[in-house]
Design a protein around this motif. Sequence first.
Motif, PDB file in Angstrom:
ATOM      1  N   ASP A 480       0.760  -1.099  -0.158  1.00  0.00           N
ATOM      2  CA  ASP A 480      -0.184   0.003   0.034  1.00  0.00           C
ATOM      3  C   ASP A 480       0.908   1.287  -0.010  1.00  0.00           C
ATOM      4  OD1 ASP A 480      -1.496   2.063   0.729  1.00  0.00           O
ATOM      5  OD2 ASP A 480      -2.521   1.147   2.668  1.00  0.00           O
ATOM      6  N   PRO A 481       0.945   2.165  -0.952  1.00  0.00           N
ATOM      7  CA  PRO A 481       1.582   3.237  -1.036  1.00  0.00           C
ATOM      8  C   PRO A 481       1.587   4.142  -0.141  1.00  0.00           C
ATOM      9  CG  PRO A 481       0.062   3.174  -2.851  1.00  0.00           C
ATOM     10  CD  PRO A 481      -0.064   2.206  -2.123  1.00  0.00           C
ATOM     11  N   ASP A 482       0.421   4.069   0.921  1.00  0.00           N
ATOM     12  CA  ASP A 482       0.164   5.005   1.766  1.00  0.00           C
ATOM     13  C   ASP A 482       0.760   4.376   3.265  1.00  0.00           C
ATOM     14  OD1 ASP A 482      -0.820   7.065   0.484  1.00  0.00           O
ATOM     15  OD2 ASP A 482      -2.868   6.261   0.063  1.00  0.00           O
ATOM     16  N   ALA A 483       1.160   3.008   3.301  1.00  0.00           N
ATOM     17  CA  ALA A 483       1.524   2.299   4.443  1.00  0.00           C
ATOM     18  C   ALA A 483       2.916   2.946   4.801  1.00  0.00           C
ATOM     19  CB  ALA A 483       1.355   0.841   4.354  1.00  0.00           C
ATOM     20  N   LEU A 484       3.221   2.775   6.225  1.00  0.00           N
ATOM     21  CA  LEU A 484       4.644   3.020   6.759  1.00  0.00           C
ATOM     22  C   LEU A 484       5.316   1.676   5.872  1.00  0.00           C
ATOM     23  CD1 LEU A 484       7.033   3.609   8.600  1.00  0.00           C
ATOM     24  CD2 LEU A 484       5.680   2.014  10.445  1.00  0.00           C
ATOM     25  N   THR A 485       6.543   2.146   5.348  1.00  0.00           N
ATOM     26  CA  THR A 485       7.300   1.169   4.636  1.00  0.00           C
ATOM     27  C   THR A 485       8.793   1.116   5.052  1.00  0.00           C
ATOM     28  OG1 THR A 485       6.138   1.599   2.708  1.00  0.00           O
ATOM     29  CG2 THR A 485       8.164   0.524   2.102  1.00  0.00           C
ATOM     30  N   ILE A 486       8.994  -0.241   5.549  1.00  0.00           N
ATOM     31  CA  ILE A 486      10.228  -0.460   6.082  1.00  0.00           C
ATOM     32  C   ILE A 486      11.107  -1.228   5.290  1.00  0.00           C
ATOM     33  CG2 ILE A 486      11.203  -1.527   8.187  1.00  0.00           C
ATOM     34  CD1 ILE A 486       8.781  -1.120   9.973  1.00  0.00           C
ATOM     35  N   GLY A 487      12.244  -0.852   4.913  1.00  0.00           N
ATOM     36  CA  GLY A 487      13.114  -1.820   4.202  1.00  0.00           C
ATOM     37  C   GLY A 487      14.110  -2.658   4.907  1.00  0.00           C
ATOM     38  N   PHE A 488      14.419  -3.662   4.522  1.00  0.00           N
ATOM     39  CA  PHE A 488      15.465  -4.516   4.744  1.00  0.00           C
ATOM     40  C   PHE A 488      16.368  -5.345   3.851  1.00  0.00           C
ATOM     41  CE2 PHE A 488      17.765  -8.245   6.106  1.00  0.00           C
ATOM     42  CZ  PHE A 488      18.175  -8.066   7.519  1.00  0.00           C
ATOM     43  N   ALA A 489      17.585  -4.835   3.319  1.00  0.00           N
ATOM     44  CA  ALA A 489      18.379  -5.084   2.341  1.00  0.00           C
ATOM     45  C   ALA A 489      19.632  -5.445   2.718  1.00  0.00           C
ATOM     46  CB  ALA A 489      18.129  -4.316   0.988  1.00  0.00           C
ATOM     47  N   ARG A 490      20.444  -6.467   2.549  1.00  0.00           N
ATOM     48  CA  ARG A 490      21.799  -6.874   2.842  1.00  0.00           C
ATOM     49  C   ARG A 490      22.034  -8.075   2.310  1.00  0.00           C
ATOM     50  NH1 ARG A 490      19.336  -4.607   7.101  1.00  0.00           N
ATOM     51  NH2 ARG A 490      20.889  -3.033   7.266  1.00  0.00           N
ATOM     52  N   ASN A 520       4.203  -2.094   5.376  1.00  0.00           N
ATOM     53  CA  ASN A 520       4.728  -2.656   4.452  1.00  0.00           C
ATOM     54  C   ASN A 520       6.265  -3.153   4.818  1.00  0.00           C
ATOM     55  OD1 ASN A 520       2.870  -2.093   2.357  1.00  0.00           O
ATOM     56  ND2 ASN A 520       3.830  -0.133   1.693  1.00  0.00           N
ATOM     57  N   LEU A 521       6.696  -4.343   4.317  1.00  0.00           N
ATOM     58  CA  LEU A 521       8.026  -4.824   4.693  1.00  0.00           C
ATOM     59  C   LEU A 521       8.607  -5.053   3.319  1.00  0.00           C
ATOM     60  CD1 LEU A 521       7.353  -7.255   7.963  1.00  0.00           C
ATOM     61  CD2 LEU A 521       8.431  -4.807   7.724  1.00  0.00           C
ATOM     62  N   LEU A 522       9.677  -4.716   2.836  1.00  0.00           N
ATOM     63  CA  LEU A 522      10.359  -4.816   1.607  1.00  0.00           C
ATOM     64  C   LEU A 522      11.799  -5.357   1.930  1.00  0.00           C
ATOM     65  CD1 LEU A 522       9.804  -1.827  -0.665  1.00  0.00           C
ATOM     66  CD2 LEU A 522       9.140  -3.983  -0.922  1.00  0.00           C
ATOM     67  N   ARG A 553       1.526  -7.326   1.981  1.00  0.00           N
ATOM     68  CA  ARG A 553       2.369  -6.313   2.837  1.00  0.00           C
ATOM     69  C   ARG A 553       3.636  -6.722   2.925  1.00  0.00           C
ATOM     70  NH1 ARG A 553      -1.481  -3.563   3.015  1.00  0.00           N
ATOM     71  NH2 ARG A 553      -3.095  -3.380   4.438  1.00  0.00           N
ATOM     72  N   VAL A 554       4.279  -7.815   2.444  1.00  0.00           N
ATOM     73  CA  VAL A 554       5.705  -8.161   2.360  1.00  0.00           C
ATOM     74  C   VAL A 554       6.019  -8.616   0.921  1.00  0.00           C
ATOM     75  CG1 VAL A 554       7.354  -9.616   3.304  1.00  0.00           C
ATOM     76  CG2 VAL A 554       5.207  -9.206   4.774  1.00  0.00           C
ATOM     77  N   ALA A 555       7.201  -8.060   0.562  1.00  0.00           N
ATOM     78  CA  ALA A 555       7.770  -8.110  -0.565  1.00  0.00           C
ATOM     79  C   ALA A 555       8.938  -8.561  -0.709  1.00  0.00           C
ATOM     80  CB  ALA A 555       7.168  -7.261  -1.807  1.00  0.00           C
ATOM     81  N   PHE A 556       9.700  -9.176  -1.676  1.00  0.00           N
ATOM     82  CA  PHE A 556      11.054  -9.447  -1.853  1.00  0.00           C
ATOM     83  C   PHE A 556      11.306  -8.886  -3.109  1.00  0.00           C
ATOM     84  CE2 PHE A 556      15.251 -11.562  -2.564  1.00  0.00           C
ATOM     85  CZ  PHE A 556      15.573 -11.381  -1.268  1.00  0.00           C
ATOM     86  N   VAL A 557      12.289  -7.929  -3.253  1.00  0.00           N
ATOM     87  CA  VAL A 557      12.886  -7.641  -4.621  1.00  0.00           C
ATOM     88  C   VAL A 557      14.133  -8.163  -4.938  1.00  0.00           C
ATOM     89  CG1 VAL A 557      13.565  -5.232  -5.717  1.00  0.00           C
ATOM     90  CG2 VAL A 557      11.920  -5.204  -3.886  1.00  0.00           C
ATOM     91  N   GLU A 558      14.126  -8.729  -6.201  1.00  0.00           N
ATOM     92  CA  GLU A 558      15.189  -9.482  -6.744  1.00  0.00           C
ATOM     93  C   GLU A 558      16.501  -8.807  -6.827  1.00  0.00           C
ATOM     94  OE1 GLU A 558      14.012 -13.372  -9.713  1.00  0.00           O
ATOM     95  OE2 GLU A 558      13.528 -11.329 -10.096  1.00  0.00           O
ATOM     96  N   ASN A 559      17.531  -9.347  -6.760  1.00  0.00           N
ATOM     97  CA  ASN A 559      18.804  -8.722  -7.376  1.00  0.00           C
ATOM     98  C   ASN A 559      18.926  -7.443  -6.575  1.00  0.00           C
ATOM     99  OD1 ASN A 559      21.005  -9.158  -8.787  1.00  0.00           O
ATOM    100  ND2 ASN A 559      20.316  -8.048 -10.599  1.00  0.00           N
ATOM    101  N   TYR A 560      19.478  -7.463  -5.527  1.00  0.00           N
ATOM    102  CA  TYR A 560      19.876  -6.390  -4.766  1.00  0.00           C
ATOM    103  C   TYR A 560      21.161  -5.884  -5.262  1.00  0.00           C
ATOM    104  CZ  TYR A 560      21.421  -3.628  -0.510  1.00  0.00           C
ATOM    105  OH  TYR A 560      21.786  -2.886   0.449  1.00  0.00           O
ATOM    106  N   TRP A 575      14.461   2.003   7.952  1.00  0.00           N
ATOM    107  CA  TRP A 575      15.360   0.873   7.562  1.00  0.00           C
ATOM    108  C   TRP A 575      15.856   0.046   8.703  1.00  0.00           C
ATOM    109  CZ3 TRP A 575      16.716  -0.408   2.817  1.00  0.00           C
ATOM    110  CH2 TRP A 575      17.613  -1.005   2.343  1.00  0.00           C
ATOM    111  N   LEU A 576      15.338  -1.083   8.447  1.00  0.00           N
ATOM    112  CA  LEU A 576      15.786  -2.067   9.662  1.00  0.00           C
ATOM    113  C   LEU A 576      17.149  -2.715   9.520  1.00  0.00           C
ATOM    114  CD1 LEU A 576      14.532  -3.681  12.289  1.00  0.00           C
ATOM    115  CD2 LEU A 576      13.486  -5.103  10.489  1.00  0.00           C
ATOM    116  N   ASN A 577      17.682  -2.813  10.698  1.00  0.00           N
ATOM    117  CA  ASN A 577      19.020  -3.293  10.714  1.00  0.00           C
ATOM    118  C   ASN A 577      19.189  -4.235  11.919  1.00  0.00           C
ATOM    119  OD1 ASN A 577      21.984  -3.842  10.142  1.00  0.00           O
ATOM    120  ND2 ASN A 577      22.676  -2.324  11.600  1.00  0.00           N
ATOM    121  N   ASN A 578      19.006  -5.667  11.829  1.00  0.00           N
ATOM    122  CA  ASN A 578      19.125  -6.235  13.314  1.00  0.00           C
ATOM    123  C   ASN A 578      20.256  -7.274  13.319  1.00  0.00           C
ATOM    124  OD1 ASN A 578      17.794  -8.136  11.608  1.00  0.00           O
ATOM    125  ND2 ASN A 578      15.809  -7.419  12.454  1.00  0.00           N
ATOM    126  N   PRO A 579      21.430  -7.024  13.138  1.00  0.00           N
ATOM    127  CA  PRO A 579      22.481  -8.087  13.224  1.00  0.00           C
ATOM    128  C   PRO A 579      22.656  -8.457  14.571  1.00  0.00           C
ATOM    129  CG  PRO A 579      23.449  -5.852  13.015  1.00  0.00           C
ATOM    130  CD  PRO A 579      21.988  -5.662  12.977  1.00  0.00           C
TER     131      PRO A 579
END
Length: 705
Positions: A480-490, A520-522, A553-560, A575-579
């Motif tokens: 949803d383009p209006d939803a809080l959107t949190i990214g996690f990519a690594r 949204n979780l990306l 609500r959750v999507a995986f974007v290929e080829n970071y 941006w989420l970072n939980n090492p």
Amino acid sequence: MDTLQQKLQKLTQNLWWTWRPEVRAIFRDIDHKVYHEAHRNPVRVLRQVTPAFLDQRASEVDITTRSDRALRQLEEYLNPLTTWGLVHAGTLLSRPVAYFCAEFGIHECLPIYSGGLGILAGDHLKGASNLGVPLVGVGLLYHQGYTTQQLDASFWQHDITEPFEIQDLPLVAALDTTGQPARVHVELPGRIVWAKVWEAKVGRIRLILLDTRDDANSEEDQGLAARLYGGDQRMRIQQELLLGVGGSRALRALGITASVYHLNEGHSAFAILERARHRVQHDGLDPWLAMKESAQATVFTTHTPVDAGHDRFPADLAAEHLRSLADGLRLPLEDVMAFGRVNPNDHGAPFMPTVLALKQSRTANAVSALHGNVSRAMWNCLWPDLKEENVPIGHITNGVHTHTWLSSELNQLFQTHLGTNWLDGIVRPDMWTKIESMDSAELWEIKQVLKARLIRLARDRSNRLHERNGLPIVMPPPLDPDALTIGFARRFVPYKRPDLLFRNLDRIAALINNPQRPVNLLFAGRAHPADGPGKALIQRVGQFTEDPRFRNRVAFVENYNIHVGRNLYQGVDAWLNNPQRPLEACGTSGMKVVANGGLHISVLDGWWAEAYDGENGFAIGNGEIHSNQDIQDERDFEDLLSLLENVIVPMYYERDAQGVPRQWMHRVKRSIRTLAWRFNADRMVMDYVRNCYLPAATASSCQMP
Ligand SMILES: *Cc1c(COP(=O)(O)O)cnc(C)c1O
């Protein structure tokens, strides 16, 4: 008079365009479809359109005046009246810094990087360029590039290689001192391997790249540098010899006398031996003196506290490969082997390039304050007589090249509020205080535009993945383009815990599906092609995107890669970072989000441990570490979920009469004001110049090649 084609060609030949969105836009506007099919590579765009088509487009989208203007700006950039480097690093002018790295991430069209290390190296070159610091990059040209990630129907990662053509890249043959295309050779067991030398221009900086596709090589050796981090231990040590030894020789062939060698990670450590060997064989210096001299002019940066991240070459493999260097150095082989051993007297121990670099460098540094502590403890074994705090490893915290990662929309907003030359003042905290006077509603509005763009990209990629695998297309479209959107990519590795959020499926489902406050979780990220557990993690997260509870609500974007990354950093709200603390040496993706008006939600690890001030983002946990990993995971999950449920989501959805989340935007501004001036590449390169390069250049002997 140059034709339009020639002018555009000139523009493509300096990678300056990689951080100039308005220059990239010229090539995009020639033909959107061609541009995207060419992976946004201007050289390929030009090769694919006819001069007649160009002329037609020139009248339609004003390409001529735009490229004239860009060329003039490039000329001005390349011939500055003065720079920070001229004033502060003038002693490096005649003898620059040679910056060695196994990977360089400058733009997605030059796929000679895998992730954080390479992108940091690219950002280092760009920062040095902006500052006018005399520096030359040295690396390898992996002609099969790094792999492209494709997920199958079960979300298992497949690694596709896409070889590239030299003529599709902004590379030229580097010329030696006689004006001929330079070639260098390296002695490997039983043979000599040759490499051609290419050169890329990154603004004011030269990047030289070695390519083993030379007719003098056997077919097998032509493939020696085909792939980044490919092959077995034997291939790895040979690539590292090519980089360190071949790279030093390439500098000499080009007539470049480097004052300082900066070895970015241990892969290039053999350069230390080669530099000393040259002094022994060429100038007749005593071997021990030559080693000392070489060390005095070497700066080393270590990048990971993860043990498996440091190469360990079995003793016999290393001995076989170091014999020729030892002969040249006129040192017994065992003495050379000892440089790479934790305990020099342990003759069966493996050879570690990191150990060679730590022992034989003038300064060694970690990449954040916390990583400095961790590295001193980790390498205390090399200085057993010293107390941990006196182990000679310091730290310089990483930074990112803001202009590469910043959206053009926000760049314009900064120009209005901070001044058109705001980049020149990027390291000045007082300039950034002007952020506070910016209208929150305006910043918020821009953020919505950037988020909509990201969500379009994520949906397109999701559809493409589904179509390719014959999976049903997700309906209604996910996210949803209006939803809080949190990214996690690594990179997907266990210590980064990409699946931490999914420890309790009901709880996370309830959180993100709240109709009043959707989230949204990306996700994006790759695993090393040989890393089974990493691929299993991708599969686990990928499969959640098909689960009816998470599908929308959750999507995986290929080829970071750099392209996907740029879109994510610009579009996300957070941006989420939980090492697992303290295994993230620094982390840089969160820094790229800051200037783009996103908030960092992170464990107090890496750079966040020194950056978080209580209000400029969010901290998961308090930095305490439990010795039992499962308990630690559970605690961090609890902390993260309660932070999301009680603080982050409510703050995001608390709106004023205009629909602006005031408190959230207050935090965003504070994040930009307190972080952007510190965690950028200019500040990082300045720190290296002052603390490492200048002292090493002054100390290094005048004869040093
Ligand atoms: C910045 C970046 C990284 C490194 O980010 P970390 O936070 O260190 O994981 C990796 N890949 C890409 C494409 C990046 O842009």
